[in-house]
Design a protein around this motif. Structure first.
Motif, mmCIF file in Angstrom:
data_model
loop_
_atom_site.group_PDB
_atom_site.id
_atom_site.type_symbol
_atom_site.label_atom_id
_atom_site.label_comp_id
_atom_site.label_asym_id
_atom_site.label_seq_id
_atom_site.Cartn_x
_atom_site.Cartn_y
_atom_site.Cartn_z
ATOM 1 N N ALA A 401 0.830 -1.207 0.000
ATOM 2 C CA ALA A 401 0.000 0.000 0.000
ATOM 3 C C ALA A 401 0.860 1.250 0.000
ATOM 4 C CB ALA A 401 -0.921 -0.006 1.213
ATOM 5 N N VAL A 402 2.029 1.163 -0.620
ATOM 6 C CA VAL A 402 2.932 2.313 -0.714
ATOM 7 C C VAL A 402 2.663 3.034 -2.030
ATOM 8 C CG1 VAL A 402 5.331 3.069 -0.810
ATOM 9 C CG2 VAL A 402 4.684 1.160 0.668
ATOM 10 N N ASN A 403 2.262 4.281 -1.949
ATOM 11 C CA ASN A 403 1.973 5.039 -3.160
ATOM 12 C C ASN A 403 3.262 5.460 -3.852
ATOM 13 O OD1 ASN A 403 -0.844 4.977 -2.938
ATOM 14 N ND2 ASN A 403 -0.816 6.672 -1.485
ATOM 15 N N PRO A 404 3.258 5.540 -5.179
ATOM 16 C CA PRO A 404 4.442 6.046 -5.875
ATOM 17 C C PRO A 404 4.702 7.497 -5.487
ATOM 18 C CG PRO A 404 2.575 5.897 -7.374
ATOM 19 C CD PRO A 404 2.161 5.228 -6.106
ATOM 20 N N PRO A 405 5.946 7.911 -5.459
ATOM 21 C CA PRO A 405 6.241 9.301 -5.091
ATOM 22 C C PRO A 405 5.717 10.270 -6.137
ATOM 23 C CG PRO A 405 8.215 8.193 -5.890
ATOM 24 C CD PRO A 405 7.163 7.144 -5.769
ATOM 25 N N PRO A 406 5.446 11.515 -5.742
ATOM 26 C CA PRO A 406 5.000 12.519 -6.708
ATOM 27 C C PRO A 406 5.985 12.640 -7.864
ATOM 28 C CG PRO A 406 4.785 13.344 -4.479
ATOM 29 C CD PRO A 406 5.536 12.059 -4.382
ATOM 30 N N HIS A 407 5.458 12.890 -9.048
ATOM 31 C CA HIS A 407 6.227 13.115 -10.273
ATOM 32 C C HIS A 407 6.876 11.855 -10.827
ATOM 33 C CE1 HIS A 407 5.576 17.083 -8.785
ATOM 34 N NE2 HIS A 407 6.553 17.045 -7.914
ATOM 35 N N SER A 408 6.575 10.696 -10.235
ATOM 36 C CA SER A 408 7.136 9.477 -10.815
ATOM 37 C C SER A 408 6.406 9.148 -12.109
ATOM 38 C CB SER A 408 7.035 8.314 -9.826
ATOM 39 O OG SER A 408 5.690 8.070 -9.473
ATOM 40 N N VAL A 409 7.126 8.536 -13.023
ATOM 41 C CA VAL A 409 6.562 8.187 -14.323
ATOM 42 C C VAL A 409 5.868 6.840 -14.205
ATOM 43 C CG1 VAL A 409 7.066 7.697 -16.749
ATOM 44 C CG2 VAL A 409 8.355 9.475 -15.535
ATOM 45 N N PRO A 410 4.567 6.757 -14.486
ATOM 46 C CA PRO A 410 3.896 5.461 -14.448
ATOM 47 C C PRO A 410 4.549 4.484 -15.410
ATOM 48 C CG PRO A 410 2.305 7.263 -14.653
ATOM 49 C CD PRO A 410 3.655 7.859 -14.858
ATOM 50 N N GLN A 411 4.667 3.240 -14.988
ATOM 51 C CA GLN A 411 5.326 2.242 -15.829
ATOM 52 C C GLN A 411 4.661 2.141 -17.198
ATOM 53 O OE1 GLN A 411 5.566 -1.612 -14.004
ATOM 54 N NE2 GLN A 411 6.716 -2.525 -15.699
ATOM 55 N N ALA A 412 3.329 2.247 -17.223
ATOM 56 C CA ALA A 412 2.617 2.132 -18.497
ATOM 57 C C ALA A 412 2.911 3.290 -19.437
ATOM 58 C CB ALA A 412 1.114 2.047 -18.236
ATOM 59 N N ALA A 413 3.413 4.404 -18.891
ATOM 60 C CA ALA A 413 3.703 5.577 -19.723
ATOM 61 C C ALA A 413 5.197 5.765 -19.974
ATOM 62 C CB ALA A 413 3.137 6.835 -19.067
ATOM 63 N N ALA A 414 6.009 4.803 -19.544
ATOM 64 C CA ALA A 414 7.469 4.975 -19.642
ATOM 65 C C ALA A 414 7.931 5.147 -21.089
ATOM 66 C CB ALA A 414 8.177 3.782 -18.995
ATOM 67 N N ALA A 415 7.420 4.317 -22.008
ATOM 68 C CA ALA A 415 7.837 4.423 -23.412
ATOM 69 C C ALA A 415 7.403 5.753 -23.999
ATOM 70 C CB ALA A 415 7.239 3.272 -24.218
ATOM 71 N N LEU A 416 6.205 6.202 -23.645
ATOM 72 C CA LEU A 416 5.708 7.479 -24.139
ATOM 73 C C LEU A 416 6.576 8.634 -23.655
ATOM 74 C CD1 LEU A 416 3.639 9.487 -25.306
ATOM 75 C CD2 LEU A 416 2.303 9.172 -23.204
ATOM 76 N N VAL A 417 6.891 8.642 -22.365
ATOM 77 C CA VAL A 417 7.704 9.727 -21.808
ATOM 78 C C VAL A 417 9.097 9.723 -22.426
ATOM 79 C CG1 VAL A 417 8.792 10.585 -19.699
ATOM 80 C CG2 VAL A 417 6.383 9.879 -19.677
ATOM 81 N N SER A 418 9.683 8.544 -22.602
ATOM 82 C CA SER A 418 10.998 8.473 -23.255
ATOM 83 C C SER A 418 10.944 9.049 -24.661
ATOM 84 C CB SER A 418 11.474 7.017 -23.304
ATOM 85 O OG SER A 418 11.717 6.512 -22.014
ATOM 86 N N SER A 419 9.878 8.750 -25.379
ATOM 87 C CA SER A 419 9.722 9.276 -26.734
ATOM 88 C C SER A 419 9.631 10.797 -26.731
ATOM 89 C CB SER A 419 8.467 8.672 -27.376
ATOM 90 O OG SER A 419 8.134 9.344 -28.569
ATOM 91 N N LEU A 420 8.883 11.351 -25.790
ATOM 92 C CA LEU A 420 8.733 12.804 -25.710
ATOM 93 C C LEU A 420 10.074 13.483 -25.429
ATOM 94 C CD1 LEU A 420 5.425 12.949 -23.645
ATOM 95 C CD2 LEU A 420 5.699 13.643 -26.039
ATOM 96 N N VAL A 421 10.850 12.875 -24.543
ATOM 97 C CA VAL A 421 12.167 13.449 -24.224
ATOM 98 C C VAL A 421 13.112 13.310 -25.411
ATOM 99 C CG1 VAL A 421 14.186 13.206 -22.728
ATOM 100 C CG2 VAL A 421 11.880 13.066 -21.743
ATOM 101 N N ASP A 422 13.104 12.140 -26.050
ATOM 102 C CA ASP A 422 13.987 11.920 -27.198
ATOM 103 C C ASP A 422 13.666 12.868 -28.351
ATOM 104 O OD1 ASP A 422 15.215 9.901 -25.804
ATOM 105 O OD2 ASP A 422 14.128 8.270 -26.810
#
Length: 477
Positions: A401-422
């Motif tokens: 029941a540990v919530n992810p820290p603020p501003h963490s990238v959801p695993q399902a969005a990791a490829a999308l975020v990498s693409s945006l940065v690239d």
């Protein structure tokens, strides 16, 4: 608003943030498209507000759960008389199951979609994840099924992701990596089994209260590094801040050329002084969270639900209204100091509801529930689990029941975020999340890397959605 023609808007994610954005867009006439990309079945509800046990409650009064920015009565008006059946008598406010709040989000989204269509927009929902975005004059979105979609403006509303597996227990029999929906994850838990819940925040409270609601009789341990429980909501009062406001923070900036924690503390001190209260008393209470026995602290806070003091009420309100603005003005060393108080600050800004606090206290007093702090490790041993902490604990079931820290990238969005940065459309922020590097990209929610360290509530998400809608429409409007 002026009529907008030919604009194609892509909204990535279909939870509460997308609902707030859609609702804010409804004032614009147009002839373009709005496409929402959401692969899950929980359209408009997101992860938190899908069908679940009735014991999983909305954690705040209706006045601060409106998804329509600037209209705090929007949710309460929708709820109407249905709230009477869910009154928290200690709070004096209706606290409904989250699934019912999910119905409100669905209703608001569907109404917004209908209004946008009446105003000339073509609105479509694509049940596929976006895995990449490329520059091609306009922006080209690539979905997981290999298709491409072109847009002029893109808004990320991807949510906060799922709990992190800090102890590497994924796949182990008896380990629940993601507790929601609790109707599913708790369904087969033997009522007499010993359960360890990792964490002591609001999600952990949900798990414990829901176990009890299902008639669980086995011992339950809430284990964490700090053992700090959330604060308890106090009954709302009439006081509205006059010193701790965005306007006064702006005046502080104009007068001093900077905004610091000392300056903000001065505003809070003045706020409390007007009410005959002392800031030092409030600060002493906050510091005691690290050392005071959690059960004694919980008992004391339940007794103070109706207390007249405004200190915590002001902090709770302004953390979400003034905090995001003030945070961006603070020097980095002041931000670092606040981050060190994350556990206490988040407990103040997002307290637990009184009905859940009272149930926890009953479980503590009966001996069925305990808090264990100082956790250093959890491992699978002899068909069960061993928790290494201030005292060793064992259990047959562990619920994460540990919530992810603020501003963490959801695993399902990791490829999308990498693409945006690239592609140079976004930049990774040093403390997590991303910031847009292209005016055609916008971020709503905790993925926004320049936001405060406290997880956004519905008011913050609604405000960000309204701001994003103005930015999206500005290029043509």
């Amino acid at each position: 608003m002026p009529r907008l023609r030919g604009m194609d808007i892509a909204i990535i994610g279909g939870g509460a943030a997308a609902v707030g954005l859609l609702d804010a867009l409804t004032g614009a006439d147009g002839g373009g498209t709005v496409t929402v990309f959401e692969p899950s079945a929980a359209l408009w509800r997101g992860r938190p507000y899908g069908p679940d046990l009735d014991s999983v409650l909305v954690n705040a009064p209706p006045a601060i759960m409106s998804i329509r920015h600037g209209d705090p009565g929007h949710y309460a008006a929708w709820l109407g008389a249905r709230g009477d059946a869910h009154l928290d008598e200690r709070l004096g406010q209706p606290l409904v199951p989250r699934a019912l709040y999910g119905e409100y989000l669905e209703h608001t989204a569907e109404k917004a979609v209908a209004e946008l269509r009446e105003r000339g927009w073509r609105v479509e929902v694509v049940a596929a994840p976006v895995v990449g975005v490329a520059r091609s004059g306009r922006l080209t979105l690539r979905t997981g099924d290999g298709r491409e979609h072109v847009a002029d403006q893109v808004v990320l509303c991807v949510g906060g992701g799922r709990p992190h597996d800090h102890y590497g227990l994924g796949g182990a029999p008896g380990f629940v990596g993601d507790p929601y929906p609790l109707a599913r994850t708790l369904e087969d838990v033997p009522p007499e089994s010993e359960v360890v819940v990792i964490g002591s925040g609001l999600t952990a409270v949900d798990v414990v209260v829901s176990l009890a609601a299902r008639g669980h009789t086995g011992r339950i341990g809430m284990v964490s590094r700090t053992g700090v429980l959330p604060y308890v909501w106090q009954r709302p009062g009439p006081h509205r801040p006059r010193h701790v406001t965005v306007e006064r923070v702006k005046a502080l900036l104009d007068a001093r050329g900077e905004v610091t924690l000392d300056g903000l503390a001065g505003l809070l001190r003045a706020e409390l002084a007007d009410a005959g209260e002392d800031l030092d008393v409030l600060l002493a209470d906050l510091r005691a969270a690290w050392t005071e026995d959690p059960v004694r602290r919980l008992r004391r806070q339940i007794a103070a639900i109706d207390a007249p003091e405004i200190g915590r009420r002001v902090l709770q309100e302004t953390a979400h209204t003034v905090g995001p603005y003030a945070w961006r003005l603070l020097p980095e060393h002041d931000r670092d100091m606040l981050r060190g108080w994350f556990r206490v600050a988040s407990g103040v800004a997002s307290p637990m509801v009184p009905v859940n606090a009272a149930r926890l206290l009953e479980l503590f007093d009966s001996g069925q529930l305990r808090v264990v702090h100082g956790v250093t490790g959890i491992e699978r041993v002899n068909g069960g689990f061993r928790v290494d902490a201030d005292r060793v604990e064992t259990a047959g079931l562990v619920v994460n029941a540990v919530n992810p820290p603020p501003h963490s990238v959801p695993q399902a969005a990791a490829a999308l975020v990498s693409s945006l940065v690239d592609e140079g459309l976004a930049a990774a922020h040093p403390t997590g999340g991303v910031v847009p590097a292209d005016p055609r990209l916008h971020v709503v929610g905790d993925l926004a890397g320049d936001g405060p360290f406290i997880t956004s509530g519905i008011p913050g998400v609604a405000a960000q959605g309204a701001m994003a809608s103005r930015a999206v429409l500005a290029p043509v409007g």
